[in-house]
Enzyme design. Structure first.
Site, short mmCIF file in Angstrom:
data_model
loop_
_atom_site.label_atom_id
_atom_site.label_comp_id
_atom_site.label_asym_id
_atom_site.label_seq_id
_atom_site.Cartn_x
_atom_site.Cartn_y
_atom_site.Cartn_z
N LYS A 19 8.50 -0.79 -19.60
CA LYS A 19 8.05 -0.15 -18.37
C LYS A 19 7.93 1.33 -18.69
CE LYS A 19 9.10 0.81 -13.58
NZ LYS A 19 10.05 1.81 -13.10
N GLY A 42 13.70 6.12 -5.26
CA GLY A 42 15.01 6.20 -4.63
C GLY A 42 15.02 6.73 -3.22
N GLY A 84 10.57 3.44 -4.05
CA GLY A 84 10.56 3.87 -2.67
C GLY A 84 10.71 2.79 -1.62
N ASN A 107 15.18 -1.42 -6.86
CA ASN A 107 16.49 -1.15 -7.43
C ASN A 107 17.42 -0.53 -6.39
OD1 ASN A 107 17.68 0.43 -10.54
ND2 ASN A 107 18.78 -0.57 -8.92
#
EC number: 2.8.1.10
Length: 267
Positions: free
Chosen positions: A101, A162, A189, A210
């Site tokens: 990634k 985040g 997001g 995450n």
């Protein structure tokens, strides 16, 4: 539902459209339980920020059952194309995995990806045999350029990493989705399962989450909720939404309704 609906990335076939990150969890036990609850098959790890193998105690790779998950090392923390290429090579040497990634993020405040550096690094890594999944802003021109150099997916952000602000780039995402030749994975997001559902409803092929899971009061419960949100969004996309209208449209037919006298009008 749609039992034959699968996701193909880099020649590998997956049944889950939810990817999960491994950062910010309180411990490996919670992380493992969240991965299990999510049903994910692709798990991303930050190569620069974790101990993959830790002498004397369990490292991240020891905590993951790699027979069950496609490992997706990422280049988080890299500010230049050169750094990202170097970290990707180290990741492949350490893990034996040629997936990456790709993140090239020079901006520490907003953590927005560098389009020029990302494209430069992607071209190098694809040429070296990597399966590259680049994290980008929702830019249709850049997305097509990344396709042309051979990236396996394009991963446009929903909102800043985040932030949990949800899908704030919906209109731009539609331009990326329009005519895309590789899977589009919405990344960064997303805050709640309805955000993931919204992305899949719009036509995204998958999402990566995450912080929304790791920082939830109940990470395992939230992981399961995201799995359901992704399933609902994908099912809605395949089923096809109704056409939007600018005016009201009654759901009950007018045909067959008896014509009753107006009580205000004398007979």
């Amino acid at each position: 539902m749609f039992p034959q609906d699968t996701l193909t990335i880099g020649g590998k076939v997956f049944t889950s459209r939810l990817m999960l990150g491994t950062g910010k969890f309180t411990d490996f036990h919670v992380m493992r339980d969240a991965l299990e609850a999510s049903g994910t098959q692709i798990v991303t790890v930050a190569i620069r920020r974790v101990e993959l193998k830790a002498p004397g105690h369990v490292g991240l790779l020891d905590a993951l059952d790699l027979s069950r998950y496609q490992l997706l090392p990422n280049t988080a923390g890299c500010r230049t194309a050169e750094e990202a290429v170097r970290v990707a090579r180290l990741a492949r040497a350490a893990t034996g995995v040629n997936w990456v990634k790709l993140e090239v993020i020079p901006d520490p405040r907003w953590l927005l990806p560098d389009p020029i550096g990302t494209l430069k690094a992607a071209e190098i890594l694809v040429g070296e045999g990597f399966t590259v999944l680049p994290y980008v802003q929702p830019d249709a021109v850049l997305a097509r350029a990344l396709e042309r150099v051979g990236c396996a997916t394009v991963m446009p952000l929903a909102s800043p990493i985040g932030s949990g602000r949800g899908l704030r780039t919906g209109e731009l995402l539609r331009t990326v989705l329009d005519g895309a030749g590789v899977p589009i994975v919405v990344d960064a997001g997303l805050g709640v399962p309805s955000d993931a559902a919204q992305a899949l409803e719009a036509g995204a092929d998958a999402v990566l989450v995450n912080t929304a899971v790791a920082e939830a009061r109940d990470p395992v419960g939230m992981a399961q909720a995201f799995a359901l949100g992704v399933q609902a969004g994908r099912a809605a996309f395949l089923a096809g939404r109704m056409a939007e209208r600018t005016h009201a449209s009654p759901s009950s037919p007018a045909a067959g309704v008896p014509c009753l006298p107006d009580p205000e009008v004398p007979v």
